[in-house]
Write an enzyme that holds these catalytic residues in place. Structure first.
Site, mmCIF file in Angstrom:
data_model
loop_
_atom_site.group_PDB
_atom_site.id
_atom_site.type_symbol
_atom_site.label_atom_id
_atom_site.label_comp_id
_atom_site.label_asym_id
_atom_site.label_seq_id
_atom_site.Cartn_x
_atom_site.Cartn_y
_atom_site.Cartn_z
ATOM 1 N N CYS A 182 -10.961 78.241 42.586
ATOM 2 C CA CYS A 182 -9.789 78.194 43.125
ATOM 3 C C CYS A 182 -9.434 78.144 44.522
ATOM 4 N N GLU B 95 13.681 67.305 44.492
ATOM 5 C CA GLU B 95 15.095 67.071 44.286
ATOM 6 C C GLU B 95 15.003 65.969 42.983
ATOM 7 N N GLU C 123 -11.114 67.099 39.919
ATOM 8 C CA GLU C 123 -10.942 67.804 41.342
ATOM 9 C C GLU C 123 -11.693 67.339 42.370
ATOM 10 N N HIS D 72 17.561 67.734 49.902
ATOM 11 C CA HIS D 72 17.230 66.399 50.457
ATOM 12 C C HIS D 72 16.530 66.539 51.999
ATOM 13 N N TYR E 44 -10.350 69.378 34.609
ATOM 14 C CA TYR E 44 -9.979 69.849 35.962
ATOM 15 C C TYR E 44 -11.492 69.819 36.804
ATOM 16 N N CYS F 160 -12.825 82.474 40.929
ATOM 17 C CA CYS F 160 -11.649 82.077 41.763
ATOM 18 C C CYS F 160 -11.992 82.244 43.168
ATOM 19 N N LYS G 41 -12.126 75.495 46.297
ATOM 20 C CA LYS G 41 -11.668 74.173 45.528
ATOM 21 C C LYS G 41 -10.220 73.424 46.560
HETATM 22 P P1 FAD Z 1 -14.155 85.703 36.660
HETATM 23 O O1 FAD Z 1 -13.303 85.498 38.036
HETATM 24 O O2 FAD Z 1 -15.049 84.819 36.664
HETATM 25 O O3 FAD Z 1 -14.839 87.020 37.066
HETATM 26 C C1 FAD Z 1 -15.905 87.633 36.160
HETATM 27 C C2 FAD Z 1 -16.760 88.486 37.102
HETATM 28 O O4 FAD Z 1 -17.791 89.314 36.206
HETATM 29 C C3 FAD Z 1 -17.827 87.504 37.715
HETATM 30 O O5 FAD Z 1 -17.932 88.115 38.948
HETATM 31 C C4 FAD Z 1 -19.262 87.789 36.894
HETATM 32 O O6 FAD Z 1 -20.180 87.468 37.773
HETATM 33 C C5 FAD Z 1 -19.056 89.160 36.487
HETATM 34 N N1 FAD Z 1 -19.897 89.427 35.289
HETATM 35 C C6 FAD Z 1 -20.044 88.868 34.414
HETATM 36 N N2 FAD Z 1 -20.718 89.577 33.328
HETATM 37 C C7 FAD Z 1 -20.873 90.644 33.832
HETATM 38 C C8 FAD Z 1 -21.928 91.923 33.582
HETATM 39 N N3 FAD Z 1 -22.415 92.111 32.192
HETATM 40 N N4 FAD Z 1 -21.801 92.955 34.459
HETATM 41 C C9 FAD Z 1 -20.946 92.833 35.627
HETATM 42 N N5 FAD Z 1 -20.338 91.911 35.895
HETATM 43 C C10 FAD Z 1 -20.605 90.760 35.352
HETATM 44 N N6 FAD Z 1 -7.643 78.871 38.276
HETATM 45 C C11 FAD Z 1 -6.457 78.741 38.841
HETATM 46 O O7 FAD Z 1 -5.488 79.368 38.275
HETATM 47 N N7 FAD Z 1 -6.211 77.735 39.875
HETATM 48 C C12 FAD Z 1 -7.103 76.861 40.370
HETATM 49 O O8 FAD Z 1 -7.017 76.131 41.095
HETATM 50 C C13 FAD Z 1 -8.540 77.204 39.607
HETATM 51 N N8 FAD Z 1 -9.493 76.379 39.939
HETATM 52 C C14 FAD Z 1 -10.736 76.389 39.677
HETATM 53 C C15 FAD Z 1 -11.789 75.723 40.221
HETATM 54 C C16 FAD Z 1 -13.046 75.735 39.526
HETATM 55 C C17 FAD Z 1 -14.009 74.835 40.326
HETATM 56 C C18 FAD Z 1 -13.432 76.680 38.461
HETATM 57 C C19 FAD Z 1 -14.760 76.912 38.069
HETATM 58 C C20 FAD Z 1 -12.283 77.612 38.110
HETATM 59 C C21 FAD Z 1 -10.912 77.383 38.489
HETATM 60 N N9 FAD Z 1 -10.009 78.160 38.209
HETATM 61 C C22 FAD Z 1 -8.725 78.050 38.557
HETATM 62 C C23 FAD Z 1 -10.244 79.046 37.059
HETATM 63 C C24 FAD Z 1 -10.110 80.557 37.551
HETATM 64 O O9 FAD Z 1 -11.231 80.699 38.376
HETATM 65 C C25 FAD Z 1 -10.696 81.518 36.257
HETATM 66 O O10 FAD Z 1 -9.418 81.453 35.554
HETATM 67 C C26 FAD Z 1 -10.566 82.989 36.885
HETATM 68 O O11 FAD Z 1 -11.439 83.117 37.857
HETATM 69 C C27 FAD Z 1 -10.944 84.002 35.547
HETATM 70 O O12 FAD Z 1 -10.921 85.238 35.941
HETATM 71 P P2 FAD Z 1 -11.793 86.490 35.191
HETATM 72 O O13 FAD Z 1 -11.421 87.615 35.832
HETATM 73 O O14 FAD Z 1 -11.612 86.056 33.712
HETATM 74 O O15 FAD Z 1 -13.147 86.039 35.519
HETATM 75 P P1 NDP Z 2 -12.993 71.736 30.322
HETATM 76 O O1 NDP Z 2 -13.827 72.651 29.173
HETATM 77 O O2 NDP Z 2 -11.764 71.769 30.387
HETATM 78 O O3 NDP Z 2 -13.576 70.355 30.321
HETATM 79 C C1 NDP Z 2 -15.131 69.778 29.918
HETATM 80 C C2 NDP Z 2 -15.120 68.290 30.363
HETATM 81 O O4 NDP Z 2 -16.505 67.853 30.166
HETATM 82 C C3 NDP Z 2 -14.264 67.444 29.372
HETATM 83 O O5 NDP Z 2 -13.867 66.155 29.813
HETATM 84 C C4 NDP Z 2 -15.412 67.081 28.124
HETATM 85 O O6 NDP Z 2 -15.221 65.890 27.547
HETATM 86 C C5 NDP Z 2 -16.680 66.962 29.220
HETATM 87 N N1 NDP Z 2 -17.888 67.283 28.356
HETATM 88 C C6 NDP Z 2 -17.961 68.358 27.538
HETATM 89 N N2 NDP Z 2 -19.356 68.171 27.172
HETATM 90 C C7 NDP Z 2 -19.934 67.123 27.619
HETATM 91 C C8 NDP Z 2 -21.156 66.527 27.349
HETATM 92 N N3 NDP Z 2 -22.216 67.157 26.822
HETATM 93 N N4 NDP Z 2 -21.538 65.438 28.455
HETATM 94 C C9 NDP Z 2 -20.363 65.027 29.276
HETATM 95 N N5 NDP Z 2 -19.185 65.395 29.158
HETATM 96 C C10 NDP Z 2 -19.173 66.469 28.426
HETATM 97 O O7 NDP Z 2 -14.114 72.559 31.594
HETATM 98 P P2 NDP Z 2 -13.879 72.605 32.904
HETATM 99 O O8 NDP Z 2 -15.142 73.008 33.597
HETATM 100 O O9 NDP Z 2 -13.293 71.248 33.840
HETATM 101 O O10 NDP Z 2 -12.530 73.607 33.330
HETATM 102 C C11 NDP Z 2 -12.772 74.891 32.707
HETATM 103 C C12 NDP Z 2 -11.548 75.562 32.798
HETATM 104 O O11 NDP Z 2 -11.466 76.169 34.201
HETATM 105 C C13 NDP Z 2 -10.266 74.891 32.714
HETATM 106 O O12 NDP Z 2 -9.787 74.882 31.160
HETATM 107 C C14 NDP Z 2 -9.261 75.246 33.494
HETATM 108 O O13 NDP Z 2 -8.455 76.233 32.905
HETATM 109 C C15 NDP Z 2 -10.011 76.071 34.803
HETATM 110 N N6 NDP Z 2 -9.780 75.403 35.905
HETATM 111 C C16 NDP Z 2 -8.503 75.491 36.380
HETATM 112 C C17 NDP Z 2 -8.343 74.893 37.515
HETATM 113 C C18 NDP Z 2 -7.094 74.604 38.174
HETATM 114 O O14 NDP Z 2 -6.053 75.333 37.848
HETATM 115 N N7 NDP Z 2 -6.575 73.762 39.041
HETATM 116 C C19 NDP Z 2 -9.459 73.760 38.202
HETATM 117 C C20 NDP Z 2 -10.753 73.722 37.488
HETATM 118 C C21 NDP Z 2 -10.732 74.541 36.323
HETATM 119 P P3 NDP Z 2 -14.412 65.829 26.235
HETATM 120 O O15 NDP Z 2 -12.966 65.705 26.432
HETATM 121 O O16 NDP Z 2 -14.842 64.603 25.527
HETATM 122 O O17 NDP Z 2 -14.537 67.261 25.525
#
Ligand code: FAD
Ligand code: NDP
Length: 593
Positions: free
Chosen positions: A163, A573, A303, A568, A299, A158, A166
């Site tokens: 997050c 609203e 985004e 408003h 997502y 995140c 992004k």
């Molecule tokens: P993480 O935050 O991924 O933390 C896991 C940590 O464990 C990492 O630092 C990793 O390196 C570490 N780790 C892994 N294996 C080991 C190991 N064996 N030993 C030690 N450390 C290890 N969510 C939202 O709510 N709003 C958003 O707008 C949003 N935007 C997103 C945008 C993007 C591009 C992405 C990819 C995700 C987004 N998410 C968003 C999703 C959100 O980031 C995740 O749901 C959240 O970070 C999950 O938290 P977590 O604690 O499960 O794991």
């Molecule tokens: P998702 O698993 O949600 O989506 C993957 C996308 O890639 C789908 O459109 C899928 O298509 C496509 N895809 C899968 N395999 C292939 C392939 N081989 N070739 C081409 N396209 C493919 O993953 P994201 O990484 O977008 O998000 C992961 C999670 O992170 C989300 O579930 C969300 O919870 C979290 N997140 C939250 C955000 C927020 O809160 N604003 C922002 C970003 C991430 P198909 O539909 O055909 O399977």
């Protein structure tokens, strides 16, 4: 129990205090005694109490207690043989999170009471909460560099590559749009407006750096031991930790939480890992990505495509099947329409088959091949952003040695109330099977789990009606069911959908296109029109949706929405004035005021 001599009373009091972990000297009519007993019962803490007013030697016992403790009043509470005090002292110990560790002080059987693997959203929240109950806690966090070598600090996805960067880049695009909107509002500026990618990345990374530091300080303040090391289970009570210099240490713990999150997936096609990047790399990319192909249609892809187009780049999205799988498809298509109208190109129903580098550079020129209409085509871009989903980080951490059950298809962990099939091993956050992969979900689950583990709580994380927002150029906020899911669950005739297009006031003077601004409420007719789905596509949709999620948690019905007076002029609203049902087929064209 009627000893008469002083020696007998002394012996009795000492035996009661020393043979009961929690001993309450009480009086049957005392409301404070009842409150204290209720507290221990609610925390599921076994206690022994005696009602001294009912005993023939009650006065002698009270005298002895006053002698020992200086306290004549009841309740008179002892934990682990030590005097705690009266009701106020006991409640203070509870409020200050000291009570549980007094009841079950840390044992020295293991190094720690809790080791958390993963210092992301969930892991940090759980570890700090557990430490606040006086528990001995450690967090191991380690970031394996991406294939092109990107790495980052403490805080997980995140903060570093999700997050936070992004949303800041989304804001960059919004500012670009605001500059365009400014002229009709009378702002005059003659110079050409350009965007500098390096300045943006520096600003974003600077903020992330301060957050990384803040997390380290917070762990230290809470006395959580931070190990910047990769953890791997050796057995159910032991992990080995390897730091970046390869030095190995071993930690033992009574309990473990796995919170290792997910990492981007790459397709198995030639050139994918060599030439493409993922969201792990984008937010710190030293050079402007240039013309970009975003592969995937969920997502992350939409985004990123949105804000890259917003800073003026040429962007294409490659869609395998549908946009935003799992979301309301009516809205998902409106998002696609809006993005297409605003310069993002979509190539649909195809996937890349190989990637070649045509020219080196920063950025390079890449050729991405795909099939369309039976023939091979290609697109030339500077950057390929793979956003095709994320793999759970559950392999290579020794879970097989412990026997933790995983979903073999996606590597996510099976758990009930965050407890895996191994009693002392728990899991939270993105790696949990079947739960929303969102930061606030991971945080909430982590905090509540720590309270259940160490503070006698029984509150579970509620994964229903979790609100979320997709930060596409036109934001999409939603809570509850997609229309198609509501129909599947309740039947088409039991659903009423109220909807409208709308014109945000801010768009009027700026002459912005509001054709895709849209909102709908999905109500269950069989249950007093309870709102089971709320969807809004438009500016600030995240801010709008959050408050309505509270209303839905409280079980709001359409009538509650209707009887709420709006603010408003706002976009939000409109949810208090929805009248047109989808079923009626009436016009929902945008109305101004
Ligand atoms: P993480 O935050 O991924 O933390 C896991 C940590 O464990 C990492 O630092 C990793 O390196 C570490 N780790 C892994 N294996 C080991 C190991 N064996 N030993 C030690 N450390 C290890 N969510 C939202 O709510 N709003 C958003 O707008 C949003 N935007 C997103 C945008 C993007 C591009 C992405 C990819 C995700 C987004 N998410 C968003 C999703 C959100 O980031 C995740 O749901 C959240 O970070 C999950 O938290 P977590 O604690 O499960 O794991
Ligand atoms: P998702 O698993 O949600 O989506 C993957 C996308 O890639 C789908 O459109 C899928 O298509 C496509 N895809 C899968 N395999 C292939 C392939 N081989 N070739 C081409 N396209 C493919 O993953 P994201 O990484 O977008 O998000 C992961 C999670 O992170 C989300 O579930 C969300 O919870 C979290 N997140 C939250 C955000 C927020 O809160 N604003 C922002 C970003 C991430 P198909 O539909 O055909 O399977």
């Amino acid at each position: 129990m009627a000893p008469t001599t002083t020696t007998d009373v002394n012996k009795l009091v000492a035996t009661l205090i020393n043979s009961n972990n929690v001993m309450i000297f009480s009086k049957s009519f005392c409301p404070f005694c009842t409150k204290v007993k209720d507290l221990f019962t609610s925390l599921k803490i076994a206690y022994k109490s005696i009602e001294i007013d009912k005993l023939g030697n009650g006065k002698e016992i009270q005298d002895k207690l006053a002698d020992m403790t200086g306290q004549r009043t009841v309740p008179n509470v002892f934990i682990g043989g030590k005097h705690v005090g009266g009701a106020d002292d006991t409640f203070a110990a509870h409020t200050e999170n000291r009570l549980m560790s007094m009841v079950s002080p840390p044992t020295d059987k293991y190094d720690f009471d809790l080791v958390v693997i993963g210092g992301g959203s969930g892991g940090l929240a759980a570890s700090k909460e557990a430490a606040s109950f006086g528990k001995k806690v450690a967090v191991c966090d380690f970031v394996k560099p991406s294939p092109i070598g990107t790495s980052w600090g403490l805080g997980g996805t995140c903060v570093n590559v999700g997050c936070i960067p992004k949303k800041l880049m989304h804001q960059t695009a919004i500012l670009g749009q605001s500059i365009k909107d400014a002229r009709p509002y009378g702002w005059e500026f003659s110079e050409e407006v350009t965007h500098n990618w390096a300045t943006l990345v520096a600003g974003v990374q600077d903020h992330i750096g301060s957050l990384n530091w803040g997390y380290r300080v917070a762990l230290r303040d809470k006395s959580v031991k931070y190990q910047n090391a990769y953890a791997e289970f050796v057995d159910a009570h032991t992990v080995k930790c390897i730091n970046r210099r390869g030095k190995e240490t071993t930690l033992t713990s009574d309990k473990f939480i796995i919170a290792t999150g997910m990492r981007p997936r790459y397709p198995n096609i030639p050139g994918a890992k060599e030439f493409s990047i993922t969201s792990d790399d984008l937010f710190s990319l030293a050079h402007c990505p240039g013309k970009t192909l975003c592969v995937g249609a969920s997502y992350v892809s939409l985004e990123c495509a949105g804000f890259l187009a917003g800073v003026g780049l040429n962007v294409t999205v490659m869609v395998r099947s549908i946009l935003l799988r799992g979301f309301d498809q009516d809205i998902a298509e409106r998002i696609g329409t809006h993005m297409e109208k605003h310069s993002v190109r979509f190539i649909r129903k195809t996937v890349p088959t190989r990637i070649e580098r045509i020219k080196e550079g920063s950025p390079p020129t890449l050729r991405v091949f795909y099939n369309e209409g039976g023939s091979e085509k290609y697109i030339e871009v500077n950057t390929v952003l793979m956003a095709i989903g994320r793999d759970a980080c559950t392999s290579g951490i020794g879970l097989e040695k412990v026997g933790v059950k995983l979903n073999e298809k996606n590597g996510q962990v099976f758990a009930t109330n965050e407890q895996t099939n191994i009693p002392n091993v728990y899991a939270i956050g993105d790696i949990l099977e079947g739960k929303p992969e969102l930061t606030p979900v991971a945080i909430n689950a982590g905090i509540l789990l720590a309270r259940r583990m160490f503070a006698g709580s029984n509150t579970q994380c509620d994964y229903v009606n979790v609100p979320t927002t997709v930060f596409t150029p036109l934001e999409y906020g939603c809570c509850g069911l997609a229309e198609e899911d509501a129909i599947k669950l309740y039947g088409e005739n039991n659903i009423e959908v109220y909807h409208t297009k709308y014109m945000p006031l801010e768009y009027t003077v700026a002459k912005r296109d509001a054709a895709d601004c849209y909102a709908k409420l999905i109500c269950n007719k069989a249950d007093q029109e309870r709102v089971v789905g709320l969807h809004i596509l438009g500016p600030n949709a995240g801010e709008v949706t959050q408050g309505y999620a509270v209303a839905m948690k409280c079980g709001a019905t359409k009538q509650h929405f209707d009887s709420t007076i709006g603010i408003h002029p706002t976009v939000s609203e409109l949810f208090t004035t929805l009248t047109v049902t989808k079923r009626s087929g009436e016009d929902v064209e945008a109305q101004g005021c």
